[in-house]
Design an enzyme around this catalytic site. Sequence first.
Site, short mmCIF file in Angstrom:
data_model
loop_
_atom_site.label_atom_id
_atom_site.label_comp_id
_atom_site.label_asym_id
_atom_site.label_seq_id
_atom_site.Cartn_x
_atom_site.Cartn_y
_atom_site.Cartn_z
N THR A 160 0.82 -1.22 0.00
CA THR A 160 0.00 0.00 0.00
C THR A 160 0.85 1.26 0.00
O THR A 160 0.48 2.27 -0.58
CB THR A 160 -0.94 -0.03 1.23
OG1 THR A 160 -1.83 -1.13 1.05
CG2 THR A 160 -1.74 1.23 1.38
N THR A 181 1.90 -4.35 4.42
CA THR A 181 1.83 -4.64 5.86
C THR A 181 1.39 -6.07 6.17
O THR A 181 1.69 -6.58 7.24
CB THR A 181 0.85 -3.68 6.56
OG1 THR A 181 -0.43 -3.80 5.94
CG2 THR A 181 1.34 -2.25 6.50
N ASP A 182 0.69 -6.71 5.22
CA ASP A 182 0.11 -8.01 5.57
C ASP A 182 1.14 -9.07 5.96
O ASP A 182 0.89 -9.88 6.84
CB ASP A 182 -0.75 -8.55 4.40
CG ASP A 182 -2.04 -7.75 4.25
OD1 ASP A 182 -2.35 -6.95 5.15
OD2 ASP A 182 -2.72 -7.93 3.23
N LYS A 219 0.79 -7.86 13.09
CA LYS A 219 -0.34 -7.03 12.66
C LYS A 219 -1.58 -7.57 13.37
O LYS A 219 -1.94 -8.73 13.18
CB LYS A 219 -0.49 -7.13 11.13
CG LYS A 219 -1.55 -6.20 10.57
CD LYS A 219 -1.55 -6.21 9.04
CE LYS A 219 -2.63 -5.29 8.49
NZ LYS A 219 -2.63 -5.22 7.03
N1 GLU Z 1 -2.29 -6.66 1.08
C1 GLU Z 1 -1.32 -5.73 0.64
C2 GLU Z 1 0.07 -6.04 1.17
O1 GLU Z 1 0.26 -6.50 2.24
C3 GLU Z 1 -1.69 -4.33 0.92
C4 GLU Z 1 -1.80 -4.05 2.39
C5 GLU Z 1 -0.73 -3.10 2.85
O2 GLU Z 1 0.27 -2.84 2.24
O3 GLU Z 1 -0.95 -2.58 3.92
O4 GLU Z 1 0.99 -5.78 0.45
#
Ligand code: GLU
Length: 372
Positions: free
Chosen positions: A20, A96-97, A175
């Site tokens: 993201t 973040t995932d 997370k």
């Molecule tokens: N699901 C995606 C990832 O982990 C977008 C979520 C994010 O970056 O926070 O890359």
Amino acid sequence: METEKDNKKPTIAILHTGGTIASKVDYKTGGVIARFTPEEILEMFPELKEIANIKSKLIANMFSEDIRFKHYSLMCKAVEEEIKNNVDGIILTHGTDTIGYSAAALSFALENLNVPVILVGSQRSSDRGSSDAAMNLICAAKFISKTDFAGAAICMHENTSDDSCLIMPACKTRKLHTSRRDAFKVVNGKPIARVSYKTGKIEFLKKDYEKKEKGRKLIVKDKFEEKVAILKTHPNMFPEQFEFYKSYEGLVIEGTGLGQAPVGTPNEISKIHAKNLEAIKKIIKNGCVVVMASQCIFGRVQMHVYSDAIDLANAGVIPGGDMLAETAFIKLAWLLGNYKKDEAKEMVGKNLRGELNERILADEFLDNDTYS
Ligand code: GLU
């Protein structure tokens, strides 16, 4: 790409992997898909160039759910290259995932790390007013430029305000919320430091943090055994679910509570659980190293309390202490990729990178003073 060098400032390499933080809303479809280039990201956050000389490089442009172990090796190679170029620290942008998995992977694979490698993500894309991207990046850059910290860590929002970020240990951070900007919490440990966004003040919350040391030489051990998995236990399990892993080299069972799985036969209805235990014994006999973690997330497994866990321990399941299941998974894949099986088994229960508290510490949970 590289900004003009000012010798008075430290040099930070920003390595991009996507997520993201590198995305913007595509207003035609409403989905978050379009990706920023490293150049665009730098243009968006000009404050970064005031803190340090910035070098920026694209490793990948992907959402982190698509990351595979081979990407960890690419990240390690990119970090190694920047260290050879004498940077003062590295920021690795990441979705973040699965940022927690990558942080643990880098922490194990990069032995004797003598610079900070700070993984940074954002919960809201950079083109949104509520984006946390700028603050997380700037706090990471301030932390790198002002401290003697060495090692891998994660930098994300501390709370819902825009006052501070926390620098959190690579192997003990998870997370815990799908969308909040303060989704990341330290589990069974303390954050390393707090970085004030406005004043730039850095407060170390962990006094015994890893520091830069003259002459320490990086050793890269970036092999990960591919055939490793996590299995979450649940009511009504069947032996086939365990047997499935007979060709695997490693398995982390995310058991209940103190480290149980459905292997007890208290009555006729649960009779099938004897076969679950047989299946676990069979995969261990086939050479699969089985480690127990807890789906409670906080606390540690204690496999000498309840009969199901005692049976599992007697079958050869190794207790994972207070490791996060995700960290235990990465550690197991890394151990099996770099060490002989017997050594790997021995090392599961040893603390290598702050992933495991070997002794039981004062209970640290979200509502006590861990974050105050
Ligand atoms: N699901 C995606 C990832 O982990 C977008 C979520 C994010 O970056 O926070 O890359």
